[in-house]
Design an enzyme around this catalytic site. Sequence first.
Site, mmCIF file in Angstrom:
data_model
loop_
_atom_site.group_PDB
_atom_site.id
_atom_site.type_symbol
_atom_site.label_atom_id
_atom_site.label_comp_id
_atom_site.label_asym_id
_atom_site.label_seq_id
_atom_site.Cartn_x
_atom_site.Cartn_y
_atom_site.Cartn_z
ATOM 1 N N ASP A 63 -42.805 22.935 -11.518
ATOM 2 C CA ASP A 63 -42.743 21.715 -11.860
ATOM 3 C C ASP A 63 -41.621 22.385 -12.934
ATOM 4 O OD1 ASP A 63 -43.559 24.392 -14.232
ATOM 5 O OD2 ASP A 63 -45.177 22.947 -14.163
ATOM 6 N N ASN A 122 -56.391 22.045 -20.363
ATOM 7 C CA ASN A 122 -56.770 21.537 -19.420
ATOM 8 C C ASN A 122 -57.494 21.570 -18.229
ATOM 9 O OD1 ASN A 122 -54.675 20.719 -18.626
ATOM 10 N ND2 ASN A 122 -54.308 18.651 -19.565
ATOM 11 N N HIS A 124 -54.764 22.112 -15.916
ATOM 12 C CA HIS A 124 -53.338 22.080 -14.927
ATOM 13 C C HIS A 124 -52.553 23.122 -14.385
ATOM 14 C CE1 HIS A 124 -50.516 21.840 -18.199
ATOM 15 N NE2 HIS A 124 -50.601 22.839 -17.609
ATOM 16 N N GLU A 129 -51.661 17.797 -13.275
ATOM 17 C CA GLU A 129 -53.298 17.063 -13.961
ATOM 18 C C GLU A 129 -54.598 17.347 -14.362
ATOM 19 O OE1 GLU A 129 -52.508 18.561 -17.342
ATOM 20 O OE2 GLU A 129 -50.132 17.549 -18.067
HETATM 21 P P1 PGA Z 1 -48.166 28.436 -21.465
HETATM 22 O O1 PGA Z 1 -48.532 27.676 -20.337
HETATM 23 O O2 PGA Z 1 -47.534 30.105 -20.807
HETATM 24 O O3 PGA Z 1 -47.477 28.145 -22.289
HETATM 25 O O4 PGA Z 1 -49.678 28.664 -21.915
HETATM 26 C C1 PGA Z 1 -48.665 27.216 -19.207
HETATM 27 C C2 PGA Z 1 -49.021 26.014 -18.520
HETATM 28 O O5 PGA Z 1 -49.212 25.218 -19.069
HETATM 29 O O6 PGA Z 1 -49.307 26.530 -17.589
#
Ligand code: PGA
Length: 221
Positions: A63, A122, A124, A129
């Site tokens: 992304d 959440n 994702h 999302e």
């Molecule tokens: P993080 O994010 O590694 O900073 O916890 C993971 C994500 O949101 O995919």
Amino acid sequence: MSKIKKIKNYWELGYQIADIVEHTLTLPEPKLILPTGSTPLSLYKELVNRQLDWSSVTTYNLDEYVDNTIQDQSYRYFMVENLFKHINMDEDNIYFPGDTAVWPQMDYGIGVDLCLLGIGGNGHIAFNEPGSSFQSETRIVDLTEETIKDNSRFFPTIDDVPTQAVTMGLKPILSSKKIIIMANGKHKKDILEQAMYGDITEDIPASILQTHTNMEAFYCD
Ligand code: PGA
């Protein structure tokens, strides 16, 4: 039935996943999907330490923000700083969604050998999302309030967090030959368990990974 592999600490998490990456790099012209975020940092450090040969590797990031005004928070910058500038990648083999030329390839199957994923609070994966279609392709998405809040720790203020991103869709992610999902910290335990053991539902995008026949989940707290 998916199973979560409990790892003793964060550095060991990076070490064990680096073993899998190292093995993948022995394949002819390996193709990898890579994540950003805090979770893969110990992995990228370990990969840099190992001084592997990345000269024939192609990487696709999951992304990238849209209309991001804080350039050192771009995911491309993150990858350059934490991995690419330390290894012998050919710059022409580094792709981000939003590089228009590569979108069709991402959507119609690029024969990815290994896809590495983090998981959001959440559920994702990438910026797919809750509510994202399991058939989703690479596209521009609005970020949820929860994700904007989670990511605000990297920005001067919450108002600086971009509200949109380009994300690889769930369909191209699922077309990878092997998938590793990783989570670091107690705050990720419940959502990872729901994703791996609960109902397969678009409300928890990572739950679709249960249907993949070559998927592993790694967790440390
Ligand atoms: P993080 O994010 O590694 O900073 O916890 C993971 C994500 O949101 O995919």
